[in-house]
Write an enzyme that holds these catalytic residues in place. Structure first.
Site, mmCIF file in Angstrom:
data_model
loop_
_atom_site.group_PDB
_atom_site.id
_atom_site.type_symbol
_atom_site.label_atom_id
_atom_site.label_comp_id
_atom_site.label_asym_id
_atom_site.label_seq_id
_atom_site.Cartn_x
_atom_site.Cartn_y
_atom_site.Cartn_z
ATOM 1 N N GLN A 112 0.785 6.451 0.729
ATOM 2 C CA GLN A 112 1.514 7.551 1.401
ATOM 3 C C GLN A 112 3.001 7.515 1.072
ATOM 4 O OE1 GLN A 112 0.042 9.901 2.981
ATOM 5 N NE2 GLN A 112 -1.957 9.055 3.492
ATOM 6 N N ASP A 150 0.873 -1.169 0.000
ATOM 7 C CA ASP A 150 0.000 0.000 0.000
ATOM 8 C C ASP A 150 0.915 1.226 0.000
ATOM 9 O OD1 ASP A 150 -1.568 2.143 0.548
ATOM 10 O OD2 ASP A 150 -2.564 1.286 2.301
ATOM 11 N N CYS A 171 -8.731 6.724 9.782
ATOM 12 C CA CYS A 171 -8.999 5.412 9.163
ATOM 13 C C CYS A 171 -8.000 4.356 9.625
ATOM 14 C CB CYS A 171 -9.007 5.502 7.637
ATOM 15 S SG CYS A 171 -10.270 6.578 6.994
HETATM 16 N N1 PMP Z 1 -3.794 3.518 2.431
HETATM 17 C C1 PMP Z 1 -3.260 4.532 3.103
HETATM 18 C C2 PMP Z 1 -1.984 4.323 3.863
HETATM 19 C C3 PMP Z 1 -3.881 5.777 3.096
HETATM 20 O O1 PMP Z 1 -3.348 6.799 3.795
HETATM 21 C C4 PMP Z 1 -5.073 5.946 2.369
HETATM 22 C C5 PMP Z 1 -5.788 7.285 2.334
HETATM 23 N N2 PMP Z 1 -5.848 7.962 3.541
HETATM 24 C C6 PMP Z 1 -5.576 4.850 1.677
HETATM 25 C C7 PMP Z 1 -4.911 3.655 1.723
HETATM 26 C C8 PMP Z 1 -6.819 4.942 0.874
HETATM 27 O O2 PMP Z 1 -6.668 5.885 -0.123
HETATM 28 P P1 PMP Z 1 -7.939 6.353 -0.982
HETATM 29 O O3 PMP Z 1 -8.911 6.938 0.000
HETATM 30 O O4 PMP Z 1 -7.388 7.341 -1.926
HETATM 31 O O5 PMP Z 1 -8.468 5.129 -1.644
#
Ligand code: PMP
Length: 420
Positions: free
Chosen positions: A217, A214, A378
């Protein structure tokens, strides 16, 4: 399109890396908040957009817009070529060997869901495990839980230390004969911890387990090279890389994508359709059902040009200096506790302030025109690991300067005085 790599981005233009000049390229940073100049310290949630990206969206609709891959007429061909070119830009930016390894999606979340449904679900059996970590964003937990729940499989989390780092030995122990996938965040959106993803990929591969990174960031803060990392999948979102919202990219190794069934049906993803049955298109089109955000994808390419011209090494140095300055400054504020103390931290610092609820901190800073994020970001399991339900988080982008950090520090000092 052919299989050739796009030309490498221009060499880093160090001399051009001037935060004040950069700030001037972002129209929104000229607006006032609460009558004060905007101090934007929430780039981890979403970055602001440079004028050239906004202009590209506008000029695409004004000059180049038509649906893609469908028309024989010049305008449709031009739009298709620009869309194809954007894919090459993403390919070059991520270091993928083959343009077919880049799938356009709505965001990093959708990219993870695509892998959960098309890659993992068909091979998941009762008792199987998906290994994540305690520092994941919900986007890298919930999709796995949904498919695992359907199949009697489960999501296992590798623990983190009090410093907010992965315990690599514990992670290695949890990669067993039951593990079907390791899915790990590169840079934590809360702690800013940089995880040793190359090491994790090597560890998992030694046990024959594929790895998803992922990189939501990560890719906007440091150079990335998926071919060298040898990861199986990597996901990112355009809106965090100075591009528009509504667009993201999935990188997947060609042989893995090629073996995956489609996950959404519709136009563009088919080869031949009949009521007796349908055959599916080649990768990456098999995973791109329906009309995409064409203008957004083209503007995503423009954002990657912007970052490429700045040079990711230069971006990393600039932001590392800001984070070091922020760490020093925040440490001086009475009652302020920073979450974790990782050896390598990028872009984000989460904290609490004795006596003040994070929500109050956010609202009071807003009165000074300072935008930070408050809540669980989140990442509820991560907050639980630190015995919290919420925190405040500052995060930086290319347009931030030490003056922004100083404004935050002054604001936090005032708030500390009010609550203690
Ligand atoms: N993974 C990480 C580490 C994030 O910070 C985020 C967004 N805050 C996401 C996934 C999800 O990204 P998106 O909302 O653009 O799908």
């Amino acid at each position: 399109m052919n299989g050739l790599r796009a030309p490498a981005p221009a060499p880093p233009a160090e001399a051009a890396f001037d935060p004040e000049a950069l700030r001037a390229q972002f129209p929104i940073l000229r607006t006032k908040m609460q009558g004060r100049p905007l101090v934007y310290l929430d780039s981890a949630a979403s970055t602001q957009k440079p004028a050239r990206v906004i202009e590209r969206l506008k000029s695409f609709y004004e000059r180049d817009y038509a649906n893609i891959h469908r028309g024989v007429y010049e305008l449709s061909q031009r739009a298709s070529a620009l869309h194809d070119e954007a894919r090459r830009k993403v390919q070059a930016f991520l270091g993928a060997r083959d343009w077919r390894e880049i799938v356009f999606v709505r965001n990093a979340t959708e990219a993870i869901n695509l892998v959960a449904y098309a890659f993992l679900r068909p091979k998941l059996e009762p008792g199987d495990e998906i290994l994540v970590t305690e520092m994941e964003h919900h986007a890298n937990i919930v999709p796995w839980q949904i498919v695992a729940g359907e199949r009697g499989a489960r999501v296992v989390a590798a623990p983190i230390t009090d410093a907010g780092e992965l315990d690599l030995d514990a992670l290695a122990e949890r990669i067993t004969g039951r593990t079907r996938l390791v899915s790990v965040v590169w840079v934590s959106n809360v702690l800013g911890t940089v995880n040793p993803v190359a090491e994790i990929v090597a560890l998992a591969h030694r046990k024959g387990v594929p790895v998803l990174i992922d990189a939501a960031q990560a890719v906007q803060h440091q150079p990335v090279d998926v071919a060298a990392l040898d990861c199986d999948f990597l996901v990112c979102s355009a809106h965090k890389t100075y591009g528009p919202s509504g667009v993201g990219a999935l990188y997947g190794k060609a042989e893995l994508l090629d073996a995956m069934p489609p996950w959404q049906g519709g136009g563009d993803m088919i080869e031949k359709v009949g009521f007796e049955g349908t055959t599916f298109n080649e990768i990456p089109f098999r995973f791109e059902a329906g009309t995409p955000d064409i203008a957004g994808i083209v503007a995503f390419g423009e954002a990657l040009d912007f970052l490429g011209e700045l040079g990711l090494e230069a971006v990393a140095r600039h932001e590392a200096a800001l984070i070091a300055h922020a760490q020093r400054s925040l440490a001086q504020i009475p009652g302020l506790r920073v979450l974790g103390a990782p050896k390598e931290r990028r872009s984000a610092i989460a904290f609490t302030l004795e006596g003040a609820h994070p929500q109050d901190i956010g609202m009071l800073l807003d009165l000074d025109g300072i935008a930070i994020r408050t809540g669980h970001h989140c990442a509820m399991p991560l907050h639980e690991r630190f015995g919290l339900s919420a925190s405040a988080r500052m995060s930086v982008g290319v347009y931030n300067s030490e003056a922004d950090i100083d404004a935050l520090t002054a604001g936090l000092r005032r708030i500390a005085g009010m609550f203690q």
